[in-house]
Design a protein around this motif. Structure first.
Motif, mmCIF file in Angstrom:
data_model
loop_
_atom_site.group_PDB
_atom_site.id
_atom_site.type_symbol
_atom_site.label_atom_id
_atom_site.label_comp_id
_atom_site.label_asym_id
_atom_site.label_seq_id
_atom_site.Cartn_x
_atom_site.Cartn_y
_atom_site.Cartn_z
ATOM 1 N N VAL A 172 35.492 40.642 36.621
ATOM 2 C CA VAL A 172 34.194 39.672 36.692
ATOM 3 C C VAL A 172 34.112 39.391 38.087
ATOM 4 C CG1 VAL A 172 33.668 37.133 35.847
ATOM 5 C CG2 VAL A 172 34.349 38.983 34.588
ATOM 6 N N ILE A 173 33.098 38.913 39.097
ATOM 7 C CA ILE A 173 32.928 38.555 40.105
ATOM 8 C C ILE A 173 32.693 37.485 40.290
ATOM 9 C CG2 ILE A 173 32.950 40.769 41.058
ATOM 10 C CD1 ILE A 173 30.224 40.731 41.430
ATOM 11 N N ALA A 174 32.786 36.876 41.516
ATOM 12 C CA ALA A 174 32.082 35.757 41.960
ATOM 13 C C ALA A 174 30.902 35.105 41.787
ATOM 14 C CB ALA A 174 32.671 34.728 42.836
ATOM 15 N N ILE A 175 29.538 33.708 42.053
ATOM 16 C CA ILE A 175 28.462 33.717 41.098
ATOM 17 C C ILE A 175 27.494 33.155 41.836
ATOM 18 C CG2 ILE A 175 27.822 33.675 38.428
ATOM 19 C CD1 ILE A 175 25.513 35.160 38.815
ATOM 20 N N GLN A 176 27.477 32.228 42.644
ATOM 21 C CA GLN A 176 25.855 31.268 42.835
ATOM 22 C C GLN A 176 24.762 31.202 42.715
ATOM 23 O OE1 GLN A 176 27.481 28.547 44.574
ATOM 24 N NE2 GLN A 176 25.465 27.841 42.979
ATOM 25 N N SER A 177 23.829 31.180 42.018
ATOM 26 C CA SER A 177 22.763 31.077 42.180
ATOM 27 C C SER A 177 21.728 30.120 42.193
ATOM 28 C CB SER A 177 22.182 30.976 39.941
ATOM 29 O OG SER A 177 22.473 30.168 39.182
ATOM 30 N N VAL A 178 20.757 30.445 42.783
ATOM 31 C CA VAL A 178 19.395 29.707 43.746
ATOM 32 C C VAL A 178 18.422 29.312 43.526
ATOM 33 C CG1 VAL A 178 21.687 29.466 45.580
ATOM 34 C CG2 VAL A 178 19.577 31.372 45.777
ATOM 35 N N TYR A 286 30.499 30.513 40.105
ATOM 36 C CA TYR A 286 31.649 31.005 38.577
ATOM 37 C C TYR A 286 32.617 31.034 39.577
ATOM 38 C CZ TYR A 286 28.273 30.491 34.599
ATOM 39 O OH TYR A 286 27.662 30.132 33.710
ATOM 40 N N THR A 287 34.016 31.153 39.235
ATOM 41 C CA THR A 287 34.798 32.607 40.441
ATOM 42 C C THR A 287 34.888 33.971 39.541
ATOM 43 O OG1 THR A 287 36.982 32.097 38.746
ATOM 44 C CG2 THR A 287 35.970 30.197 40.182
ATOM 45 N N ASP A 288 35.657 34.595 40.167
ATOM 46 C CA ASP A 288 36.267 36.165 39.804
ATOM 47 C C ASP A 288 37.148 35.191 38.450
ATOM 48 O OD1 ASP A 288 37.322 35.236 42.023
ATOM 49 O OD2 ASP A 288 39.194 36.436 41.574
ATOM 50 N N LEU A 289 37.650 36.521 37.627
ATOM 51 C CA LEU A 289 38.166 36.279 36.607
ATOM 52 C C LEU A 289 39.777 36.778 37.320
ATOM 53 C CD1 LEU A 289 37.440 36.467 32.647
ATOM 54 C CD2 LEU A 289 39.581 37.243 33.694
ATOM 55 N N GLN A 315 40.514 52.057 36.057
ATOM 56 C CA GLN A 315 39.517 52.130 35.912
ATOM 57 C C GLN A 315 38.095 50.783 35.277
ATOM 58 O OE1 GLN A 315 40.066 54.156 31.448
ATOM 59 N NE2 GLN A 315 40.061 56.265 32.638
ATOM 60 N N ALA A 316 39.245 49.590 34.219
ATOM 61 C CA ALA A 316 38.565 48.937 34.418
ATOM 62 C C ALA A 316 37.836 48.179 35.333
ATOM 63 C CB ALA A 316 39.075 48.005 33.157
ATOM 64 N N LEU A 317 39.264 48.024 36.560
ATOM 65 C CA LEU A 317 38.694 47.131 37.478
ATOM 66 C C LEU A 317 37.455 47.606 38.924
ATOM 67 C CD1 LEU A 317 42.266 45.320 37.514
ATOM 68 C CD2 LEU A 317 40.231 44.342 36.327
ATOM 69 N N SER A 318 37.642 49.048 38.181
ATOM 70 C CA SER A 318 36.395 49.421 39.203
ATOM 71 C C SER A 318 35.419 50.207 38.430
ATOM 72 C CB SER A 318 37.116 50.761 40.002
ATOM 73 O OG SER A 318 37.402 51.376 38.719
ATOM 74 N N SER A 319 35.227 49.158 37.157
ATOM 75 C CA SER A 319 33.689 49.596 36.766
ATOM 76 C C SER A 319 32.902 47.670 36.641
ATOM 77 C CB SER A 319 33.992 50.518 35.356
ATOM 78 O OG SER A 319 34.183 48.874 34.539
ATOM 79 N N VAL A 320 31.772 48.401 35.787
ATOM 80 C CA VAL A 320 30.802 47.554 35.782
ATOM 81 C C VAL A 320 31.126 46.148 36.711
ATOM 82 C CG1 VAL A 320 29.104 46.220 33.990
ATOM 83 C CG2 VAL A 320 30.032 48.973 33.808
ATOM 84 N N ALA A 321 30.729 45.232 36.850
ATOM 85 C CA ALA A 321 31.202 44.348 37.756
ATOM 86 C C ALA A 321 29.888 43.220 37.036
ATOM 87 C CB ALA A 321 31.355 44.029 38.962
ATOM 88 N N ALA A 322 30.735 42.121 35.989
ATOM 89 C CA ALA A 322 29.140 40.893 36.347
ATOM 90 C C ALA A 322 30.056 39.627 36.307
ATOM 91 C CB ALA A 322 28.631 41.348 33.997
ATOM 92 N N SER A 323 29.585 38.974 35.424
ATOM 93 C CA SER A 323 29.814 37.066 36.081
ATOM 94 C C SER A 323 30.198 36.402 35.138
ATOM 95 C CB SER A 323 29.152 36.100 37.050
ATOM 96 O OG SER A 323 28.838 37.335 38.136
ATOM 97 N N THR A 324 31.378 35.643 34.900
ATOM 98 C CA THR A 324 31.388 35.005 33.704
ATOM 99 C C THR A 324 31.700 33.350 34.220
ATOM 100 O OG1 THR A 324 32.070 34.177 31.101
ATOM 101 C CG2 THR A 324 32.966 36.023 32.654
ATOM 102 N N ASP A 325 31.485 32.115 33.233
ATOM 103 C CA ASP A 325 32.459 30.880 33.457
ATOM 104 C C ASP A 325 33.975 31.245 32.953
ATOM 105 O OD1 ASP A 325 31.199 31.406 30.968
ATOM 106 O OD2 ASP A 325 30.752 29.407 30.426
ATOM 107 N N MET A 326 34.572 32.341 32.274
ATOM 108 C CA MET A 326 35.440 32.459 31.715
ATOM 109 C C MET A 326 36.658 32.653 33.364
ATOM 110 S SD MET A 326 37.479 32.673 29.165
ATOM 111 C CE MET A 326 39.099 32.849 28.912
ATOM 112 N N GLY A 327 35.703 33.244 34.364
ATOM 113 C CA GLY A 327 36.214 32.995 35.349
ATOM 114 C C GLY A 327 37.028 31.522 35.870
ATOM 115 N N ASN A 328 35.900 31.348 35.774
ATOM 116 C CA ASN A 328 36.892 29.540 36.371
ATOM 117 C C ASN A 328 38.247 28.958 35.557
ATOM 118 O OD1 ASN A 328 33.959 30.423 37.299
ATOM 119 N ND2 ASN A 328 33.828 27.839 37.898
ATOM 120 N N VAL A 329 38.136 29.339 33.796
ATOM 121 C CA VAL A 329 39.154 29.725 33.113
ATOM 122 C C VAL A 329 40.769 29.717 33.912
ATOM 123 C CG1 VAL A 329 39.667 29.199 30.906
ATOM 124 C CG2 VAL A 329 37.852 28.981 30.992
#
Ligand code: ZN
Ligand code: ZN
Length: 400
Positions: A172-178, A286-289, A315-329
């Motif tokens: 999970v990577i960090a995100i900002q929407s603009v 959102y932060t990374d997780l 495998q998991a940490l080098s695959s598909v990257a998305a973002s979620t507010d669970m990162g902040n948790v």
């Protein structure tokens, strides 16, 4: 108690949790399909909120509806004493394609896990808190919940998310929407084009500028946008154009650096065309997780015991990257966000995934993953040294 009888007790309580989850499966299936048939967007999840809170209350949870100053958030508590573990539910859908992220399954997975824990723990062995978190798809419900104290007395947090494969760790990577607007000046595009200031030119230039800048971005950076207003008619020089962009990076520090580069592209296009730029950050970032390895490893073990294989950590940490507010948790308490596989060839956020999220096979996968999650939580409740290990890892990560 001897080590052996202690082990037997843990085994017994795992079996209790699994049995209760199985017994609730048919009721949960109905709730899941009901939510799936009534997709609701960010902060408007009233139907799902009603179904989930009514059900949890009927099962003996102490329910707070509209919790944390959000009408579609909730808190449901069972058990008593420490530790306190939070299990998250999500239930928002996407515009146009319904439950294409399968949050109907996340909703019932949180409830299933909590039902199993409530039965296994009884009173005095620990507290389970179900947190209904609205608006994961961009609205950042969990960010507001953090700010409003939802995790203040929580020792660990966990949730599940469907995807095409099983992985106890989530990349999970960090995100900002603009949102971006350019304002120019209308003119007849054939008769008096020199009198116009072309807001579409500014947008095209910015879009291309970001695309060129991409070569110098880190492999872990992601920038992607859509133009939502491009003009009205070819013979009118557009005086107003709009776009939405998501800017993502590995962590909040790299996100800050990337935001500066992307914003410069928008400013440059304004300068070149003479348009006025409005640039707004529209969500709380959102932060990374930070995956808690201790908890994720335990989940992978329990999942294997139930007949499914998680991708390895690497495998998991080098695959598909998305973002979620669970990162902040995960920056606030030790957390995991395992992805569980549902049978589908389609990725999340497609119509194919919407269909897959309603199948009996996806439901069965949700039930299995919920059992593994409940067993992971039981490890922390029943073996204080494991809760301590998860906490120590979290503290070590924070110091980094
Ligand atoms: Zn999604
Ligand atoms: Zn999702």
């Amino acid at each position: 108690m001897t080590a052996n009888s202690e082990l037997n007790r843990v085994e017994l309580l795992r079996a209790v949790a699994a049995q209760v989850i199985d017994e609730a499966s048919e009721e949960l299936r109905r709730i899941s399909l009901d939510i799936h048939a009534h997709p609701e967007l960010n902060f408007q999840e009233h139907h799902a909120h009603g179904l989930l809170t009514d059900y949890l209350e009927s099962k003996g949870f102490d329910v707070t509806r509209g919790a944390y100053e959000m009408p579609t958030a909730f808190q449901a508590v069972a058990g008593s004493g420490s530790p306190t573990i939070a299990v998250m539910c999500e239930y928002d859908a996407l515009p146009g394609i319904g439950h294409a992220c399968g949050h109907n399954l996340i909703a019932i997975s949180g409830v299933a896990t909590a039902l199993g824990l409530k039965a296994a723990l009884g009173d005095g062995s620990g507290t389970v808190v179900v947190l209904g978190s609205p608006a994961e798809e961009g609205g950042g419900g969990k960010v507001f919940m953090i700010e409003r104290g939802a995790f203040e007395n929580v020792d660990a947090a966990m949730m599940l998310h469907p995807t095409p494969g099983d992985a106890a760790w989530a990349n999970v990577i960090a995100i900002q929407s603009v949102e971006v607007d350019y304002f120019g000046r209308n003119a007849h595009a054939s008769a008096f084009p020199w009198m116009g200031i072309n807001a579409l030119d500014a947008m095209v230039m910015a879009y291309n500028g970001v695309s060129l800048a991409r070569q110098q971005m880190r492999p872990t950076d992601r920038v992607h946008g859509v133009i939502t207003r491009g003009g009205l008619k070819p013979n009118i020089i557009p005086d107003h154009t709009s776009a939405e962009y998501f800017i993502r990076a590995k962590n909040p520090e790299e996100l800050e650096e990337l935001k500066v580069k992307v914003k410069a592209c928008f400013e440059a296009a304004a300068l070149a065309t003479g348009c006025r730029l409005e640039y707004r950050e529209t969500n709380r970032p959102y932060t990374d997780l930070v995956n808690n390895d201790h908890m994720a490893g335990a989940y992978a073990g329990h999942l294997a015991g139930l007949g499914a294989v998680s991708a390895s950590r690497e495998q998991a940490l080098s695959s598909v990257a998305a973002s979620t507010d669970m990162g902040n948790v995960s920056y606030v308490v030790p957390s995991i966000h395992p992805m569980f596989g549902i049978p589908t060839m389609a990725g999340n956020h497609t119509a194919g995934f919407t269909d897959a999220a309603a199948t009996p096979e996806a439901h069965a996968a949700t039930i299995r993953a919920s059992k593994a999650l409940a067993m992971t939580a039981l490890d922390l409740y029943l073996q204080p040294e494991r809760m301590e290990a998860a906490r120590a890892e979290f503290n070590a990560n924070l110091r980094r």
